[in-house]
Design a protein around this motif. Structure first.
Motif, PDB file in Angstrom:
ATOM      1  N   VAL A   1       0.851  -1.192   0.000  1.00 57.24           N
ATOM      2  CA  VAL A   1       0.000   0.000   0.000  1.00 57.24           C
ATOM      3  C   VAL A   1       0.888   1.244   0.000  1.00 57.24           C
ATOM      4  O   VAL A   1       1.881   1.311   0.735  1.00 57.24           O
ATOM      5  CB  VAL A   1      -0.928   0.014   1.241  1.00 57.24           C
ATOM      6  CG1 VAL A   1      -1.762   1.290   1.272  1.00 57.24           C
ATOM      7  CG2 VAL A   1      -1.831  -1.207   1.248  1.00 57.24           C
ATOM      8  N   PHE A   2       0.508   2.209  -0.836  1.00 51.73           N
ATOM      9  CA  PHE A   2       1.256   3.459  -0.918  1.00 51.73           C
ATOM     10  C   PHE A   2       0.310   4.640  -0.735  1.00 51.73           C
ATOM     11  O   PHE A   2      -0.847   4.609  -1.163  1.00 51.73           O
ATOM     12  CB  PHE A   2       1.957   3.578  -2.276  1.00 51.73           C
ATOM     13  CG  PHE A   2       2.951   2.484  -2.542  1.00 51.73           C
ATOM     14  CD1 PHE A   2       4.279   2.636  -2.168  1.00 51.73           C
ATOM     15  CD2 PHE A   2       2.560   1.302  -3.147  1.00 51.73           C
ATOM     16  CE1 PHE A   2       5.203   1.625  -2.410  1.00 51.73           C
ATOM     17  CE2 PHE A   2       3.462   0.287  -3.393  1.00 51.73           C
ATOM     18  CZ  PHE A   2       4.795   0.448  -3.017  1.00 51.73           C
ATOM     19  N   ARG A   3       0.818   5.694  -0.100  1.00 41.86           N
ATOM     20  CA  ARG A   3       0.067   6.942   0.010  1.00 41.86           C
ATOM     21  C   ARG A   3       0.992   8.093  -0.357  1.00 41.86           C
ATOM     22  O   ARG A   3       2.010   8.322   0.291  1.00 41.86           O
ATOM     23  CB  ARG A   3      -0.490   7.139   1.422  1.00 41.86           C
ATOM     24  CG  ARG A   3      -1.339   8.403   1.518  1.00 41.86           C
ATOM     25  CD  ARG A   3      -2.275   8.380   2.692  1.00 41.86           C
ATOM     26  NE  ARG A   3      -3.266   9.444   2.523  1.00 41.86           N
ATOM     27  CZ  ARG A   3      -4.225   9.724   3.393  1.00 41.86           C
ATOM     28  NH1 ARG A   3      -4.334   9.006   4.495  1.00 41.86           N
ATOM     29  NH2 ARG A   3      -5.078  10.700   3.161  1.00 41.86           N
ATOM     30  N   ASP A   4       0.622   8.775  -1.423  1.00 38.18           N
ATOM     31  CA  ASP A   4       1.433   9.880  -1.944  1.00 38.18           C
ATOM     32  C   ASP A   4       2.875   9.414  -2.174  1.00 38.18           C
ATOM     33  O   ASP A   4       3.830  10.144  -1.893  1.00 38.18           O
ATOM     34  CB  ASP A   4       1.386  11.064  -0.976  1.00 38.18           C
ATOM     35  CG  ASP A   4       1.869  12.359  -1.627  1.00 38.18           C
ATOM     36  OD1 ASP A   4       1.812  12.455  -2.878  1.00 38.18           O
ATOM     37  OD2 ASP A   4       2.307  13.266  -0.904  1.00 38.18           O
ATOM     38  N   GLY A   5       3.024   8.193  -2.661  1.00 38.72           N
ATOM     39  CA  GLY A   5       4.343   7.652  -2.963  1.00 38.72           C
ATOM     40  C   GLY A   5       5.044   7.013  -1.784  1.00 38.72           C
ATOM     41  O   GLY A   5       6.071   6.343  -1.959  1.00 38.72           O
ATOM     42  N   ARG A   6       4.515   7.202  -0.582  1.00 41.88           N
ATOM     43  CA  ARG A   6       5.124   6.639   0.632  1.00 41.88           C
ATOM     44  C   ARG A   6       4.490   5.292   0.939  1.00 41.88           C
ATOM     45  O   ARG A   6       3.268   5.167   0.982  1.00 41.88           O
ATOM     46  CB  ARG A   6       4.915   7.615   1.802  1.00 41.88           C
ATOM     47  CG  ARG A   6       5.315   7.081   3.167  1.00 41.88           C
ATOM     48  CD  ARG A   6       5.186   8.175   4.214  1.00 41.88           C
ATOM     49  NE  ARG A   6       3.805   8.641   4.317  1.00 41.88           N
ATOM     50  CZ  ARG A   6       2.900   8.124   5.141  1.00 41.88           C
ATOM     51  NH1 ARG A   6       3.224   7.098   5.914  1.00 41.88           N
ATOM     52  NH2 ARG A   6       1.681   8.624   5.199  1.00 41.88           N
ATOM     53  N   GLU A   7       5.331   4.261   1.175  1.00 33.90           N
ATOM     54  CA  GLU A   7       4.767   2.947   1.468  1.00 33.90           C
ATOM     55  C   GLU A   7       4.209   2.905   2.877  1.00 33.90           C
ATOM     56  O   GLU A   7       4.821   3.395   3.829  1.00 33.90           O
ATOM     57  CB  GLU A   7       5.804   1.839   1.289  1.00 33.90           C
ATOM     58  CG  GLU A   7       5.215   0.452   1.495  1.00 33.90           C
ATOM     59  CD  GLU A   7       6.083  -0.668   0.964  1.00 33.90           C
ATOM     60  OE1 GLU A   7       5.612  -1.834   0.975  1.00 33.90           O
ATOM     61  OE2 GLU A   7       7.222  -0.392   0.531  1.00 33.90           O
ATOM     62  N   ILE A   8       3.005   2.334   3.001  1.00 29.95           N
ATOM     63  CA  ILE A   8       2.332   2.192   4.285  1.00 29.95           C
ATOM     64  C   ILE A   8       2.468   0.743   4.733  1.00 29.95           C
ATOM     65  O   ILE A   8       2.109  -0.177   3.997  1.00 29.95           O
ATOM     66  CB  ILE A   8       0.830   2.549   4.173  1.00 29.95           C
ATOM     67  CG1 ILE A   8       0.635   3.936   3.553  1.00 29.95           C
ATOM     68  CG2 ILE A   8       0.152   2.434   5.528  1.00 29.95           C
ATOM     69  CD1 ILE A   8       1.105   5.069   4.414  1.00 29.95           C
ATOM     70  N   GLU A   9       2.975   0.544   5.928  1.00 22.45           N
ATOM     71  CA  GLU A   9       3.108  -0.803   6.460  1.00 22.45           C
ATOM     72  C   GLU A   9       1.804  -1.214   7.139  1.00 22.45           C
ATOM     73  O   GLU A   9       1.387  -0.600   8.126  1.00 22.45           O
ATOM     74  CB  GLU A   9       4.266  -0.863   7.474  1.00 22.45           C
ATOM     75  CG  GLU A   9       5.636  -0.571   6.879  1.00 22.45           C
ATOM     76  CD  GLU A   9       6.096  -1.660   5.920  1.00 22.45           C
ATOM     77  OE1 GLU A   9       5.598  -2.809   6.037  1.00 22.45           O
ATOM     78  OE2 GLU A   9       6.945  -1.372   5.065  1.00 22.45           O
ATOM     79  N   LEU A  10       1.151  -2.235   6.588  1.00 25.21           N
ATOM     80  CA  LEU A  10      -0.102  -2.729   7.156  1.00 25.21           C
ATOM     81  C   LEU A  10       0.019  -4.210   7.477  1.00 25.21           C
ATOM     82  O   LEU A  10       0.681  -4.957   6.757  1.00 25.21           O
ATOM     83  CB  LEU A  10      -1.256  -2.540   6.167  1.00 25.21           C
ATOM     84  CG  LEU A  10      -1.672  -1.121   5.801  1.00 25.21           C
ATOM     85  CD1 LEU A  10      -2.839  -1.159   4.819  1.00 25.21           C
ATOM     86  CD2 LEU A  10      -2.055  -0.317   7.040  1.00 25.21           C
ATOM     87  N   GLY A  11      -0.649  -4.620   8.550  1.00 25.87           N
ATOM     88  CA  GLY A  11      -0.754  -6.036   8.844  1.00 25.87           C
ATOM     89  C   GLY A  11      -1.720  -6.690   7.873  1.00 25.87           C
ATOM     90  O   GLY A  11      -2.485  -6.014   7.176  1.00 25.87           O
ATOM     91  N   PRO A  12      -1.737  -8.032   7.809  1.00 28.08           N
ATOM     92  CA  PRO A  12      -2.615  -8.736   6.863  1.00 28.08           C
ATOM     93  C   PRO A  12      -4.088  -8.364   7.015  1.00 28.08           C
ATOM     94  O   PRO A  12      -4.793  -8.195   6.017  1.00 28.08           O
ATOM     95  CB  PRO A  12      -2.368 -10.213   7.191  1.00 28.08           C
ATOM     96  CG  PRO A  12      -1.041 -10.248   7.856  1.00 28.08           C
ATOM     97  CD  PRO A  12      -0.910  -8.962   8.602  1.00 28.08           C
ATOM     98  N   THR A  13      -4.575  -8.240   8.238  1.00 21.49           N
ATOM     99  CA  THR A  13      -5.989  -7.925   8.443  1.00 21.49           C
ATOM    100  C   THR A  13      -6.300  -6.510   8.016  1.00 21.49           C
ATOM    101  O   THR A  13      -7.328  -6.254   7.366  1.00 21.49           O
ATOM    102  CB  THR A  13      -6.379  -8.132   9.918  1.00 21.49           C
ATOM    103  OG1 THR A  13      -6.125  -9.487  10.297  1.00 21.49           O
ATOM    104  CG2 THR A  13      -7.859  -7.826  10.132  1.00 21.49           C
TER     105      THR A  13
END
Length: 237
Positions: free
Chosen positions: A146-158
């Motif tokens: 997942v990316f927001r404004d080019g920055r990767e967002i670290e998300l858990g599986p859920t």
């Protein structure tokens, strides 16, 4: 989330065959052997596509198809009709009733899977698209990133599944029960408050740099991905 398919078929061996192959192809599958059981499941949660047998106990698949087309929630629902009737007049009758495709028994399973895939690509492109995007948020389903404004967002599986599920239907308000079914699955028994916890984690991750929150809380109803979010980002940009 993978596309959800409801099989309405009273022949158990055929149901098992269809379920096995559809699940192997990556779909989430539910089954109903009667028209009333199918209507109940459809009221609880409308799937992405229905595989419907012409001959059912009680009322025919043709009549069930008519009923589905008469209801706003299922008027555009993709329907594949299965039947042993191969005559042209019967195919015309099935299609004119509202079925989107018509497959004669015995049929080739790979061909049926191809027809289902083609219908979903036309009717539910968001279910098969590799990339979901809205405003400055982009979800890469194949790489699970997942990316927001080019920055990767670290998300858990859920949290990833939750964001994916909400973004597939922007603006639609999902109850906590619907989110539990869609993200966790019907066979998992957990408290509805678990949804609030994971929504909170998702919001925190998405707005770590104080960006606007794209998830809308609808008091007394549930949550939605704000359908105005992408438009507002473009307008302000």
């Amino acid at each position: 989330m993978p596309a959800r398919i409801l099989i309405v078929e009273d022949e158990e061996p055929l149901t098992l065959l269809l379920r096995y192959n559809l699940e192997a192809a990556g779909y989430v599958v539910e089954c109903a052997a009667r028209w009333d059981e199918a209507e109940l499941k459809l009221r609880e949660n409308v799937p992405d596509l229905v595989v419907l047998d012409w001959m059912l106990p009680g009322i025919s698949g043709i009549e069930l198809c008519r009923r589905l087309r008469a209801q706003p929630a299922t008027a555009q629902l993709p329907i594949v009709m299965l039947t042993a009737r191969g005559e042209e007049s019967e195919r015309v009758r099935g299609l004119s009733t509202g079925a989107d495709d018509y497959v004669v028994k015995p049929f080739s399973v790979p061909e049926l899977l191809a027809r289902i895939g083609a219908l979903l690509r036309r009717a539910k492109p968001e279910r098969v698209a590799a990339i979901l995007s809205a405003g400055d948020i982009e979800v890469d389903r194949e790489r699970r990133r997942v990316f927001r404004d080019g920055r990767e967002i670290e998300l858990g599986p859920t949290e990833f599944r939750l964001l994916e599920y909400l973004m597939e239907s922007p603006g639609r308000v999902f109850s906590r029960e619907q989110l539990l079914d869609g993200v966790w699955g019907r066979d998992v028994y957990i408290d509805e408050r678990t949804v609030d916890v994971h929504v909170g984690r998702l919001r925190k991750a998405l707005s770590a740099a104080r960006e606007p929150d794209p998830i809308r809380t609808v008091r007394g109803s549930g949550y939605s991905f704000d359908e105005q979010y992408g438009k507002d980002i473009q307008k302000n940009g």
